[in-house]
Design a protein around this motif. Structure first.
Motif, PDB file in Angstrom:
ATOM      1  N   ASP A 104      34.046   8.447 -38.995  1.00  0.00           N
ATOM      2  CA  ASP A 104      33.864   7.332 -38.061  1.00  0.00           C
ATOM      3  C   ASP A 104      32.550   6.595 -38.249  1.00  0.00           C
ATOM      4  N   HIS A 105      31.756   7.020 -39.203  1.00  0.00           N
ATOM      5  CA  HIS A 105      30.488   6.331 -39.427  1.00  0.00           C
ATOM      6  C   HIS A 105      30.745   4.932 -40.003  1.00  0.00           C
ATOM      7  N   PRO A 106      29.933   3.925 -39.621  1.00  0.00           N
ATOM      8  CA  PRO A 106      30.166   2.570 -40.119  1.00  0.00           C
ATOM      9  C   PRO A 106      30.263   2.468 -41.636  1.00  0.00           C
ATOM     10  N   ASP A 107      29.450   3.246 -42.369  1.00  0.00           N
ATOM     11  CA  ASP A 107      29.531   3.172 -43.829  1.00  0.00           C
ATOM     12  C   ASP A 107      30.856   3.731 -44.340  1.00  0.00           C
ATOM     13  N   ALA A 162      24.280  19.491 -39.608  1.00  0.00           N
ATOM     14  CA  ALA A 162      25.433  19.806 -38.756  1.00  0.00           C
ATOM     15  C   ALA A 162      25.061  19.691 -37.282  1.00  0.00           C
ATOM     16  N   ARG A 163      23.844  20.145 -36.943  1.00  0.00           N
ATOM     17  CA  ARG A 163      23.403  20.018 -35.546  1.00  0.00           C
ATOM     18  C   ARG A 163      23.267  18.556 -35.140  1.00  0.00           C
ATOM     19  N   ASP A 164      22.747  17.742 -36.054  1.00  0.00           N
ATOM     20  CA  ASP A 164      22.599  16.316 -35.744  1.00  0.00           C
ATOM     21  C   ASP A 164      23.960  15.647 -35.564  1.00  0.00           C
ATOM     22  N   LYS A 165      24.935  16.039 -36.372  1.00  0.00           N
ATOM     23  CA  LYS A 165      26.284  15.471 -36.225  1.00  0.00           C
ATOM     24  C   LYS A 165      26.874  15.847 -34.866  1.00  0.00           C
ATOM     25  N   THR A 166      26.642  17.087 -34.437  1.00  0.00           N
ATOM     26  CA  THR A 166      27.143  17.528 -33.134  1.00  0.00           C
ATOM     27  C   THR A 166      26.459  16.759 -32.007  1.00  0.00           C
ATOM     28  N   ARG A 167      25.132  16.587 -32.122  1.00  0.00           N
ATOM     29  CA  ARG A 167      24.395  15.822 -31.107  1.00  0.00           C
ATOM     30  C   ARG A 167      24.856  14.374 -31.071  1.00  0.00           C
ATOM     31  N   LEU A 168      25.111  13.800 -32.223  1.00  0.00           N
ATOM     32  CA  LEU A 168      25.561  12.409 -32.283  1.00  0.00           C
ATOM     33  C   LEU A 168      26.917  12.255 -31.608  1.00  0.00           C
ATOM     34  N   ALA A 169      27.826  13.188 -31.858  1.00  0.00           N
ATOM     35  CA  ALA A 169      29.141  13.135 -31.209  1.00  0.00           C
ATOM     36  C   ALA A 169      29.008  13.251 -29.692  1.00  0.00           C
ATOM     37  N   ALA A 170      28.073  14.092 -29.238  1.00  0.00           N
ATOM     38  CA  ALA A 170      27.872  14.244 -27.794  1.00  0.00           C
ATOM     39  C   ALA A 170      27.313  12.970 -27.181  1.00  0.00           C
ATOM     40  N   VAL A 171      26.394  12.314 -27.877  1.00  0.00           N
ATOM     41  CA  VAL A 171      25.822  11.057 -27.375  1.00  0.00           C
ATOM     42  C   VAL A 171      26.898   9.980 -27.295  1.00  0.00           C
ATOM     43  N   ILE A 172      27.751   9.905 -28.316  1.00  0.00           N
ATOM     44  CA  ILE A 172      28.832   8.913 -28.325  1.00  0.00           C
ATOM     45  C   ILE A 172      29.779   9.148 -27.150  1.00  0.00           C
ATOM     46  N   ALA A 196      19.015   6.360 -33.423  1.00  0.00           N
ATOM     47  CA  ALA A 196      18.024   7.248 -34.020  1.00  0.00           C
ATOM     48  C   ALA A 196      18.694   8.410 -34.735  1.00  0.00           C
ATOM     49  N   LEU A 197      19.691   9.026 -34.088  1.00  0.00           N
ATOM     50  CA  LEU A 197      20.399  10.138 -34.719  1.00  0.00           C
ATOM     51  C   LEU A 197      21.132   9.676 -35.972  1.00  0.00           C
ATOM     52  N   ASP A 198      21.728   8.496 -35.882  1.00  0.00           N
ATOM     53  CA  ASP A 198      22.454   7.972 -37.033  1.00  0.00           C
ATOM     54  C   ASP A 198      21.512   7.728 -38.209  1.00  0.00           C
ATOM     55  N   LYS A 199      20.376   7.061 -37.933  1.00  0.00           N
ATOM     56  CA  LYS A 199      19.426   6.790 -39.011  1.00  0.00           C
ATOM     57  C   LYS A 199      18.817   8.085 -39.544  1.00  0.00           C
ATOM     58  N   GLY A 200      18.551   9.041 -38.627  1.00  0.00           N
ATOM     59  CA  GLY A 200      18.041  10.324 -39.071  1.00  0.00           C
ATOM     60  C   GLY A 200      19.029  11.063 -39.945  1.00  0.00           C
ATOM     61  N   LEU A 201      20.307  10.980 -39.583  1.00  0.00           N
ATOM     62  CA  LEU A 201      21.343  11.629 -40.380  1.00  0.00           C
ATOM     63  C   LEU A 201      21.440  11.001 -41.760  1.00  0.00           C
ATOM     64  N   ILE A 202      21.378   9.664 -41.813  1.00  0.00           N
ATOM     65  CA  ILE A 202      21.423   8.990 -43.113  1.00  0.00           C
ATOM     66  C   ILE A 202      20.226   9.402 -43.958  1.00  0.00           C
ATOM     67  N   ALA A 203      19.037   9.460 -43.325  1.00  0.00           N
ATOM     68  CA  ALA A 203      17.851   9.876 -44.068  1.00  0.00           C
ATOM     69  C   ALA A 203      17.995  11.305 -44.577  1.00  0.00           C
ATOM     70  N   ALA A 204      18.602  12.172 -43.761  1.00  0.00           N
ATOM     71  CA  ALA A 204      18.757  13.577 -44.162  1.00  0.00           C
ATOM     72  C   ALA A 204      19.713  13.732 -45.331  1.00  0.00           C
ATOM     73  N   ARG A 217       9.567   7.991 -41.387  1.00  0.00           N
ATOM     74  CA  ARG A 217      10.133   8.137 -42.727  1.00  0.00           C
ATOM     75  C   ARG A 217      11.253   9.165 -42.748  1.00  0.00           C
ATOM     76  N   ALA A 218      11.202  10.125 -41.826  1.00  0.00           N
ATOM     77  CA  ALA A 218      12.266  11.131 -41.739  1.00  0.00           C
ATOM     78  C   ALA A 218      13.429  10.665 -40.879  1.00  0.00           C
ATOM     79  N   GLY A 219      13.347   9.421 -40.359  1.00  0.00           N
ATOM     80  CA  GLY A 219      14.424   8.903 -39.526  1.00  0.00           C
ATOM     81  C   GLY A 219      14.379   9.382 -38.094  1.00  0.00           C
ATOM     82  N   GLN A 220      13.288  10.022 -37.680  1.00  0.00           N
ATOM     83  CA  GLN A 220      13.169  10.541 -36.317  1.00  0.00           C
ATOM     84  C   GLN A 220      12.444   9.518 -35.435  1.00  0.00           C
TER      85      GLN A 220
END
Length: 862
Positions: free
Chosen positions: A276-279, A408-418, A386-394, A43-46
């Motif tokens: 750059d997010h799809p939405d 902000a940490r999740d956005k940084t992690r998402l950029a690193a994964v990309i 997972a990071l994207d869905k978690g970010l949307i949930a957050a 439910r938290a997107g994790q």
């Protein structure tokens, strides 16, 4: 693309995804706590954190005698996998959960409803609507019976089913369900609750789609007001309502009212999710679409150019904007054309993603270097999702509950994964270029395409959007593109009308019967599709066609270049004198623009040394293996398309007996194989018929040793058997199906074969696109065989006459043997014309007899 409908549906899907259940482990405190943690993480997107816990719970319960507990754990695991985008793994998990629930609790237990919803939601995402509907209907009936008509879970089930109907534009069925759900939620959750906002939004979208703008506006405004009150002015759900209201204003041509709403929606999404997010990309394209509709082409071009540079442009908006810019001088013709083919190629790549995903799952099971890299790419893709869905949930939480530092940490992690995934894909492209070309092809530019073409060749590609289409033509030294004032839906209807005279049983006696082939329709399609670029292509000997959508079902060689003397000739022989496009050009089809480079950029290799290996006349009913075979006539009354794929499932497995009874035996194909093999000098030992025409035989045969690999059997396009996610070849169905051999050779299994063939022949029904315009067969079987090592395929558009197929194939191969430099498409052309012009057999002039085959892939012998 405004995707307002998609937004409404996404909200409905969110209601589904929250329908995870607490397994029945109250007496087992540790398992109950573990299950609760899985649900809370989801439910938290994790989802990435939830997955190992869900997998461990299932493993722990595998040996339990309490199948109810195992079913509950599987339900949670299936939901987590689906949330990570791993549908291929989630589907069997969901099916097994349902089967266990049915065995443990019966068919009508309320505990089974979430598992039904999970599987239905998965099918809905894959547009497998015929399979999703009975599952949603069943879940609704179970909840109504167990909980009463006013329970919130019943409201959720009503919304789920209504959303499915709305996706199919079945508005009359969806609307009363949405209204019932709205009444339930107003009573259960309050007039200003989030579920009520969702239902108001969905009803507003539906009435807007019906053109009932006066009804739609107050509904959408109420939804917007509730969301702003509950969530704050900068919440992503508020952006959805703003977008929907802006779209309503645009449909009313109230462009000045729409613009600030689109601008605000875009700003909210970019702040919350990043540009750059799809939405956020959707929001940018929506604004560009508004500017285009308002005649503000320069403003639209600024946004489209930015989207093209990022690889984010949507064809629906970008192609009309780029075309207008090239026409009006807003952009030089060359760069505009390059941008257009970039948009087309990226769009085609996304459409083929499902087939590639299935191949990746198979490859990842290996233990070599490619498997290692594919597994890592899958892990990164899962982390990205997972990071994207978690970010949307957050960012979707109320303002007071948000943790901005964590976001902000999740956005940084998402950029690193990309970034890491981009680096990995570059490594794949270097070490395994064939796989990279299939899974993530880089768009070709005009300057890269033109040198790949011969002087006497023209390449013609198509792109279809809502109310218009585009045809692009390229030769070695010139290019052109034109707009066609016919959209995809209208073209689909024209193609179906065109094909009516080619279906089994169509009249060969001419006359004005509705089922005869109409030459005037063939000429109309030529005028619409190729007429706009005729000046560029008419003098070229060879045409390479890259179709799109419903045009995958169009045999281009049967287009007619001049007005016919009569729309429907009085006799079959009267078709001989039509101005068939085939008389002017040798024609081949490419599954994508990028496949030209894959085919012609590869180094030359020696061909296989043996002439041919063949597979035909498979046994679809294992009971027939030891007894007399039924004839095609005896089975002709049954059609594979008469049954849904769900009809073949019993619990968690396919009822192969049911599938076997739906497949007509093909005894004539053994004669076809023998005749072709005899002409080529292939020994009988290289022909596999009857029970031997199996997946096991195919997978174990040294196929790379053969110049021709010949399949004479049913081809099942995705959708023929509803829910079959991949196009497949039907082979002998074993008495005991296994992972190695279940009777269906799917596209992802084909891609793992090792071929070195000049030709793969698929002499069967529906191996290209059948009677279902838009089927993705070209990005399925064709791509898979090319990836496996085939240089070209000969495939059929409809059920073939075995005698005609034998003659066409032997004639084609003989011509190539006698004239090795002739080229594959020219050899096929000459073989077809020889049959068409054979006056000793008047019936052979009817197009369904002489024209079933089309060449896919490389035209020249290299």
């Amino acid at each position: 693309m405004r995707n307002c409908k998609r937004l409404a549906i996404a909200i409905g899907a969110a209601l589904i995804s929250s329908a995870q259940i607490q397994p029945s482990l109250a007496q087992k405190t540790d398992l109950a706590a573990e299950s609760g943690r899985i649900i809370a993480l989801s439910r938290a997107g994790q989802y990435r954190e939830a997955l190992p816990l869900a997998q461990a719970m299932v493993a722990r319960l595998e040996t339990t005698t309490n199948k109810r507990d195992l079913a509950a754990a599987l339900t949670n695991l299936g939901q987590v996998l689906a949330s990570l985008g791993r549908d291929a793994e989630a589907e069997p998990v969901d099916k097994r959960a349902i089967s266990l629930y049915e065995a443990a609790l019966g068919l009508d237990s309320v505990e089974i409803a979430p598992a039904l919803n999970n599987l239905a939601a998965l099918y809905q995402r894959q547009q497998r609507y015929a399979e999703a509907e009975p599952l949603f209907v069943r879940a609704l009936a179970i909840r109504e019976k167990a909980l009463g008509g006013g329970h919130p879970d019943v409201g959720q089930a009503l919304n789920n089913l209504a959303t499915l109907y709305e996706r199919q534009e079945r508005h009359r069925e969806a609307e009363p369900l949405f209204k019932r759900a709205l009444v339930i939620y107003r009573k259960a959750a309050g007039a200003d609750s989030a579920p009520v906002a969702t239902l108001l939004n969905n009803l507003g979208q539906l009435t807007k789609s019906d053109g009932r703008f006066d009804e739609a506006e107050p509904l959408i405004r109420q939804s917007l007001a509730i969301r702003e009150k509950l969530l704050g002015a900068d919440h992503p759900d508020v952006a959805r309502s703003l977008n929907n209201l802006a779209d309503l204003k645009q449909r009313q041509q109230r462009y000045e009212d729409a613009e600030p709403l689109f601008v605000r929606a875009r700003a909210i999404r970019e702040r919350a999710l990043g540009p750059d997010h799809p939405d956020a990309v959707v929001a940018m394209n929506n604004l560009a679409g508004l500017y285009l509709a308002a005649g503000r082409n320069a403003d639209a071009l600024l946004l489209v150019d930015r989207a093209v540079q990022r690889g984010q442009a949507q064809p629906k908006v970008a192609l009309p904007v780029l075309f207008a810019a090239a026409r009006d001088g807003g952009m030089p013709a060359g760069p505009a054309f390059d941008a257009a083919i970039d948009v087309i190629q990226r769009s085609a790549q996304s459409q083929a993603a499902a087939a590639v995903d299935k191949l990746a799952v198979r490859l990842a099971a290996g233990n070599d270097r490619l498997a290692e890299l594919v597994r890592k790419d899958q892990d990164l893709a899962a982390a990205n999702d997972a990071l994207d869905k978690g970010l949307i949930a957050a960012v979707s939480r109320p303002a007071g509950q948000r943790d901005l530092a964590a976001e902000a940490r999740d956005k940084t992690r998402l950029a690193a994964v990309i970034a890491e995934r981009a680096s990995l894909r570059a490594m794949l492209a270097k070490e395994f270029p064939d796989y990279a070309a299939l899974s993530n092809p880089l768009p070709l530019k005009l300057r890269e395409i033109q040198p790949l073409l011969a002087e006497d060749e023209a390449l013609v590609a198509f792109a279809l959007v809502d109310d218009a289409s585009f045809v692009l033509a390229i030769t070695r030294d010139r290019f052109d593109w034109q707009q066609i004032p016919v959209g995809g839906d209208a073209l689909a209807r024209r193609v179906m009308r065109f094909r009516r005279g080619l279906a089994p049983g169509a009249s060969q006696d001419g006359g004005d019967g509705a089922r005869a082939f109409h030459l005037d329709v063939a000429h109309e399609l030529y005028t619409a599709l190729l007429g706009p670029v005729e000046a560029l292509i008419k003098d070229k000997r060879s045409l390479l066609i890259v179709p799109a959508g419903p045009l995958t079902a169009l045999p281009f060689h049967l287009l007619v270049t001049a007005p016919p003397a009569e729309p429907v000739p009085a006799t079959a022989a009267g078709y001989r004198d039509a101005a068939w496009l085939l008389r002017r050009h040798a024609i081949a089809v490419l599954p994508s623009l990028g496949s030209l480079k894959a085919l012609r950029g590869a180094p030359r290799v020696d061909r296989g040394g043996k002439p041919m290996v063949g597979f035909g006349d498979p046994v679809f009913d294992p009971a027939l293996a030891a007894g007399p075979r039924r004839t095609a006539t005896q089975q002709a009354s049954r059609s594979v398309a008469t049954l849904a794929y769900t009809d073949f499932w019993r619990g968690a497995g396919v009822d192969r007996g049911q599938l076997a009874r739906a497949l007509a035996q093909l005894p004539d194909t053994a004669d076809e194989l023998n005749a072709v093999a005899s002409d080529l000098g292939a020994p009988a030992s290289d022909l596999h018929v009857g029970v031997d025409a199996s997946e096991t035989t195919v997978k174990r045969a040294p196929l790379a040793d053969y110049r021709i690999v010949y399949f004479a059997t049913h081809g099942l396009v995705a959708g023929d058997v509803k829910g079959l996610a991949e196009p497949s070849l039907a082979l002998s169905i074993p008495a005991s199906p296994s992972a190695l051999d279940d009777g269906l050779l799917t596209a992802s299994e084909v891609a793992q074969l090792k071929l070195n063939a000049d030709f793969v022949v698929l002499s069967a029904c529906n191996t290209i696109a059948g009677d279902k315009p838009g089927a993705e067969a070209l990005s399925g079987l064709a791509r898979a065989f090319i990836y496996a090592g085939a240089r070209a395929l000969l495939v059929t558009h409809w059920a073939v006459d075995s005698a005609a197929a034998t003659r066409l194939m032997t004639d084609t191969f003989r011509r190539l043997k006698e004239h090795p430099t002739m080229g594959r498409s020219e050899a096929v052309r000459q073989a077809m014309l020889a049959l068409l012009d054979d006056q000793s057999s008047p019936d052979s002039a009817y197009p369904s007899v002489w024209a079933p085959f089309v060449l896919l892939g490389e035209t020249e012998m290299r």
